[in-house]
Design a protein around this motif. Sequence first.
Motif, PDB file in Angstrom:
ATOM      1  N   LYS A  66     -13.679  -1.125  -2.689  1.00  0.00           N
ATOM      2  CA  LYS A  66     -13.038  -0.522  -1.507  1.00  0.00           C
ATOM      3  C   LYS A  66     -12.704  -1.562  -0.427  1.00  0.00           C
ATOM      4  O   LYS A  66     -12.988  -1.377   0.761  1.00  0.00           O
ATOM      5  N   ALA A  67     -12.112  -2.643  -0.898  1.00  0.00           N
ATOM      6  CA  ALA A  67     -11.745  -3.717   0.030  1.00  0.00           C
ATOM      7  C   ALA A  67     -10.743  -3.226   1.074  1.00  0.00           C
ATOM      8  O   ALA A  67     -10.667  -3.774   2.176  1.00  0.00           O
ATOM      9  N   ASP A  68      -9.994  -2.176   0.741  1.00  0.00           N
ATOM     10  CA  ASP A  68      -9.011  -1.649   1.707  1.00  0.00           C
ATOM     11  C   ASP A  68      -9.696  -1.045   2.930  1.00  0.00           C
ATOM     12  O   ASP A  68      -9.083  -0.901   3.975  1.00  0.00           O
ATOM     13  N   LYS A  69     -10.962  -0.690   2.783  1.00  0.00           N
ATOM     14  CA  LYS A  69     -11.706  -0.114   3.902  1.00  0.00           C
ATOM     15  C   LYS A  69     -12.546  -1.163   4.637  1.00  0.00           C
ATOM     16  O   LYS A  69     -13.214  -0.870   5.630  1.00  0.00           O
ATOM     17  N   ALA A  70     -12.545  -2.389   4.126  1.00  0.00           N
ATOM     18  CA  ALA A  70     -13.453  -3.407   4.656  1.00  0.00           C
ATOM     19  C   ALA A  70     -13.051  -3.911   6.036  1.00  0.00           C
ATOM     20  O   ALA A  70     -11.868  -4.112   6.319  1.00  0.00           O
ATOM     21  N   ASP A  71     -14.027  -4.051   6.902  1.00  0.00           N
ATOM     22  CA  ASP A  71     -13.808  -4.709   8.190  1.00  0.00           C
ATOM     23  C   ASP A  71     -13.836  -6.227   8.001  1.00  0.00           C
ATOM     24  O   ASP A  71     -13.280  -6.976   8.791  1.00  0.00           O
ATOM     25  N   LEU A  72     -14.529  -6.630   6.950  1.00  0.00           N
ATOM     26  CA  LEU A  72     -14.792  -8.054   6.759  1.00  0.00           C
ATOM     27  C   LEU A  72     -14.993  -8.338   5.278  1.00  0.00           C
ATOM     28  O   LEU A  72     -15.700  -7.601   4.591  1.00  0.00           O
ATOM     29  N   VAL A  73     -14.356  -9.388   4.794  1.00  0.00           N
ATOM     30  CA  VAL A  73     -14.622  -9.880   3.436  1.00  0.00           C
ATOM     31  C   VAL A  73     -15.130 -11.307   3.566  1.00  0.00           C
ATOM     32  O   VAL A  73     -14.567 -12.110   4.326  1.00  0.00           O
ATOM     33  N   ILE A  74     -16.228 -11.597   2.861  1.00  0.00           N
ATOM     34  CA  ILE A  74     -16.768 -12.961   2.884  1.00  0.00           C
ATOM     35  C   ILE A  74     -16.753 -13.510   1.462  1.00  0.00           C
ATOM     36  O   ILE A  74     -17.396 -12.955   0.570  1.00  0.00           O
ATOM     37  N   ALA A  75     -16.022 -14.587   1.233  1.00  0.00           N
ATOM     38  CA  ALA A  75     -15.931 -15.201  -0.093  1.00  0.00           C
ATOM     39  C   ALA A  75     -16.909 -16.365  -0.155  1.00  0.00           C
ATOM     40  O   ALA A  75     -16.735 -17.357   0.550  1.00  0.00           O
ATOM     41  N   THR A  76     -17.937 -16.216  -0.971  1.00  0.00           N
ATOM     42  CA  THR A  76     -19.030 -17.208  -0.952  1.00  0.00           C
ATOM     43  C   THR A  76     -19.246 -17.911  -2.284  1.00  0.00           C
ATOM     44  O   THR A  76     -20.267 -18.579  -2.460  1.00  0.00           O
ATOM     45  N   THR A  77     -18.332 -17.752  -3.257  1.00  0.00           N
ATOM     46  CA  THR A  77     -18.611 -18.349  -4.571  1.00  0.00           C
ATOM     47  C   THR A  77     -18.621 -19.879  -4.491  1.00  0.00           C
ATOM     48  O   THR A  77     -18.221 -20.470  -3.487  1.00  0.00           O
TER      49      THR A  77
END
Lengths: 140, 140
Positions: A66-77
């Motif tokens: 549900k990335a469309d609802k996200a306030d924040l995405v953190i890419a940590t790979t």
Amino acid sequence: MPTGKYIVIVGCGRLGAHLANHLSRDGHSVVAIDTDERAFGNLSPEYSGFKVEGDATELAVLQQAKADKADLVIATTRDDNVNLMVAQVAKAQFEVPRVLARVFEPRREAIYRRLGVETICPTSVAAELFLKSVSKEGSA
Amino acid sequence: MPTGKYIVIVGCGRLGAHLANHLSRDGHSVVAIDTDERAFGNLSPEYSGFKVEGDATELAVLQQAKADKADLVIATTRDDNVNLMVAQVAKAQFEVPRVLARVFEPRREAIYRRLGVETICPTSVAAELFLKSVSKEGSA
């Protein structure tokens, strides 16, 4: 810190899991994504968020999270290319208001900035701390 | 910062090379050690220190780098076990006054402290920065 954000964390290694545990404890709704189910073993027993097993560079996986609802995405790979792709898709496809990414290669930070993605480079940060520590004690 | 220290840096990846370049520029005598000769490509053209190709967990390699004369040894490889072994040998065998080590697994930091080795954990540092960044903007 205001609570109640919807946060998608891509990569559940040491860094991702640490953030997921912490942000979940702070009352945020967290979704952790990793290609390897075993990575979720890094989450604490108190972690109350969701887990999505899959490759976050695939649209379907970010949709499932549900990335469309996200306030924040953190890419940590650990993979700069994965983080860059996730950040791009989160911004362009899901219009996530805020995206943070871990970047290993400092020279790439300009690319991210152009995309409106905030970056943190652990290598640069560690280097600064080491240099500060070296200069701290004076001549040995 | 006082100059003129003799500094051995183990691991010439992004972090090690960054430190080597910086400390060499600051007037310290630097030796960079790496098992992979190609890693020295990370050093800047201005780097004026030495390069030793070899496995720093082998006594002969640290001897070649004159670790016995070092004021400071910095273990920066991506392998916690290598960094721990290098730190131990630098302390016990070469009586290096000051040893800094990069540690990926924060739970290991206690072992290092008992050995008198200072540690910096890039993961913890990055995590702190991410969390600070998340809380900075308030509710998105």
